[in-house]
Design an enzyme around this catalytic site. Structure first.
Site, PDB file in Angstrom:
ATOM      1  N   GLY A  20       5.380  -7.158   1.132  1.00 58.14           N
ATOM      2  CA  GLY A  20       5.335  -6.327   0.898  1.00 58.14           C
ATOM      3  C   GLY A  20       5.570  -5.742   2.082  1.00 58.14           C
ATOM      4  O   GLY A  20       5.815  -6.086   3.327  1.00 58.14           O
ATOM      5  N   ASN A  21       5.030  -3.917   1.648  1.00 56.43           N
ATOM      6  CA  ASN A  21       4.733  -3.192   3.402  1.00 56.43           C
ATOM      7  C   ASN A  21       3.634  -2.232   3.091  1.00 56.43           C
ATOM      8  O   ASN A  21       3.249  -2.442   2.162  1.00 56.43           O
ATOM      9  CB  ASN A  21       6.259  -2.670   3.413  1.00 56.43           C
ATOM     10  N   ARG A  22       3.578  -2.080   4.553  1.00 59.14           N
ATOM     11  CA  ARG A  22       2.038  -0.793   4.830  1.00 59.14           C
ATOM     12  C   ARG A  22       2.034   0.015   4.239  1.00 59.14           C
ATOM     13  O   ARG A  22       1.567   1.336   4.305  1.00 59.14           O
ATOM     14  CB  ARG A  22       1.610  -1.024   5.424  1.00 59.14           C
ATOM     15  N   SER A  23       3.281   0.623   3.057  1.00 58.19           N
ATOM     16  CA  SER A  23       3.525   1.831   2.832  1.00 58.19           C
ATOM     17  C   SER A  23       1.815   2.052   1.586  1.00 58.19           C
ATOM     18  O   SER A  23       2.474   1.013   1.138  1.00 58.19           O
ATOM     19  CB  SER A  23       5.114   1.886   2.035  1.00 58.19           C
TER      20      SER A  23
END
Ligand code: CTP
Length: 412
Positions: A215-218
């Site tokens: 995933g990512n930090r959004s």
């Protein structure tokens, strides 16, 4: 401001519920009532029990367009909160006390005013007033943040003399300012009426196994801010989101998790959209194979083989007819160059570019410092702004582009 008209010019004929909560500043709500009526609005006052200890309903009944209501169970109509909520073009609460903010943030509707706030889909403008210590208390700050995120408008408080000879921030904004803000909120409410806006938000999650993902930090804050603001301005909004964050009641929410699911949801709705704002942080890579059972430690460290996900925005750029396409560019270096390349490669109208390595811009925070690149070649460097404000500026651009493209329709 989104209109050249003076804000008050938008008040005539509009149904305004004026809520009055129990604070010493309640006496100033009488002047707010008078000015709203004078500006042409139809004003229906609603007083809480505590408000009536400071100023009587009779005063409001004498000045307003209809008698003041004070009771959830003893009003002229059987279900006054839904009646008022549905009739309202705008709900203004002045003064909004700490208790009123807390109830509204928590979804409590135990009196006519708090129930009306929950029952309405109209924009809401709150004018808080309380002692400085209360205004600065973390619980009050959290409620204000929560309500702001949901699209509630605020005017004031200002700093100045408070009850009990105190001094500091917490003073009710002047009635003039409150009435001007009411007009502005109403003016804002219509410039995207009927426009079909599709927004994406959040980071996609690409499964490794049933419990783990890439995933990512959004956080989804930017996309949600755009969706909520567009809905407030009258657009028909669909929000395709990966987050559990609440959206404004008028927003149609579609929950997705992966890039593939987001691509399907967006492409399915593209032909029926006038505007697409891709604020989501779509993963560019996903595990080639997602294990059906949880990977066990004793089986050794897995080797993740990644493959590319679909580039949703690039696909939209290929298929677009007269839709407006807005992309975001999250960069850590050579911001302008990379963002300009995305604008051209994906056939976009605008790119909102930001340097995500800056502490106040980008992921998880409430603020952003963006550069707006327009397909007409213009570039606008914006200062550090709350994401809610940046959302409004992006929507202003979209509205202007729609007006340029379809002047005859938008003028109707
Ligand atoms: N985007 C998309 N589908 C993807 C990747 C990105 O639709 N698979 C969209 C994003 O929502 C954003 C824009 O494309 O509006 C730019 O995303 P960004 O991550 O900044 O750039 P990429 O195109 O993925 O390129 P890179 O990661 O190499 O910078």
């Amino acid at each position: 401001m989104t209109t050249a008209l003076p804000a008050r010019a938008t008040l005539p004929g509009r149904f305004v519920v004026l809520g009055v909560a129990g604070g010493i500043a309640a006496y100033k709500a009488v002047e707010v009532c008078r000015q709203l009526v004078e500006s042409g609005a139809h004003v229906a006052p609603v007083l809480t029990d505590a408000a009536q200890r400071f100023v009587g309903p009779l005063t409001f009944s004498a000045l307003a367009s209809e008698p003041a209501r004070v009771d959830l169970f003893d009003a002229p109509e059987p279900i006054p909160h839904t009646t008022l909520g549905r009739r309202a073009d705008l709900v203004v609460v002045a003064p909004a006390t700490a208790t009123l903010l807390a109830k509204y943030a928590a979804g409590i509707g135990d009196d006519l005013l708090s129930a009306t706030l929950l029952a309405t889909r109209a924009p809401v403008l709150l004018a808080p007033a309380m002692h400085t210590e209360m205004w600065e208390h973390p619980a009050v700050r959290a409620n204000v943040d929560e309500l702001t995120e949901r699209g509630v408008h605020f005017v004031g408080p200002t700093a100045g003399a408070l009850a009990g000879r105190d001094e500091g921030p917490g003073r009710l904004a002047d009635p003039d300012l409150i009435v001007d803000a009411a007009g502005r909120v109403l003016a804002e409410g219509h410039d995207l009426a009927g426009v079909r806006v599709l927004v994406t938000a959040g980071g996609t999650r690409e499964p490794i196994d049933p419990v783990r993902f890439v995933g990512n930090r959004s956080s989804g804050k930017m996309g949600h801010a755009v969706a909520d603001a567009a809905a407030r301005r009258g657009a028909q909004v669909t929000l395709v989101t990966t987050t559990a964050r609440p959206a404004a009641p008028a927003v149609a929410r579609v929950a997705v998790e992966t890039a593939e699911e987001m691509a399907d949801a967006v492409l399915d709705r593209f032909a029926d959209s006038d505007v697409v704002v891709m604020a989501a942080a779509v993963a560019d890579f996903r595990p080639k194979v997602a294990a059906t059972d949880k990977l066990k430690k004793h089986d050794g460290v897995p080797e993740l083989v990644l493959e590319a996900t679909p580039d949703i925005l690039a696909a939209l750029g290929q298929r677009r007819r007269d839709q407006i396409l807005v992309g975001f560019a999250a960069e850590t270096n050579e911001l302008h160059e990379h963002a300009a390349a995305k604008l051209a490669a994906k056939h976009l109208d605008f790119v909102v570019a930001n340097d995500v390595s800056e502490p106040d811009a980008g992921f998880e925070v409430d603020t952003n410092r963006a550069v707006l690149l327009d397909s007409d070649g213009s570039i606008e460097e914006l200062p550090l702004l709350p994401k809610t404000v940046l959302a409004g500026l992006v929507l202003d651009r979209i509205r202007d582009r729609l007006t340029e493209r379809r002047p005859q329709e938008r003028d109707q």
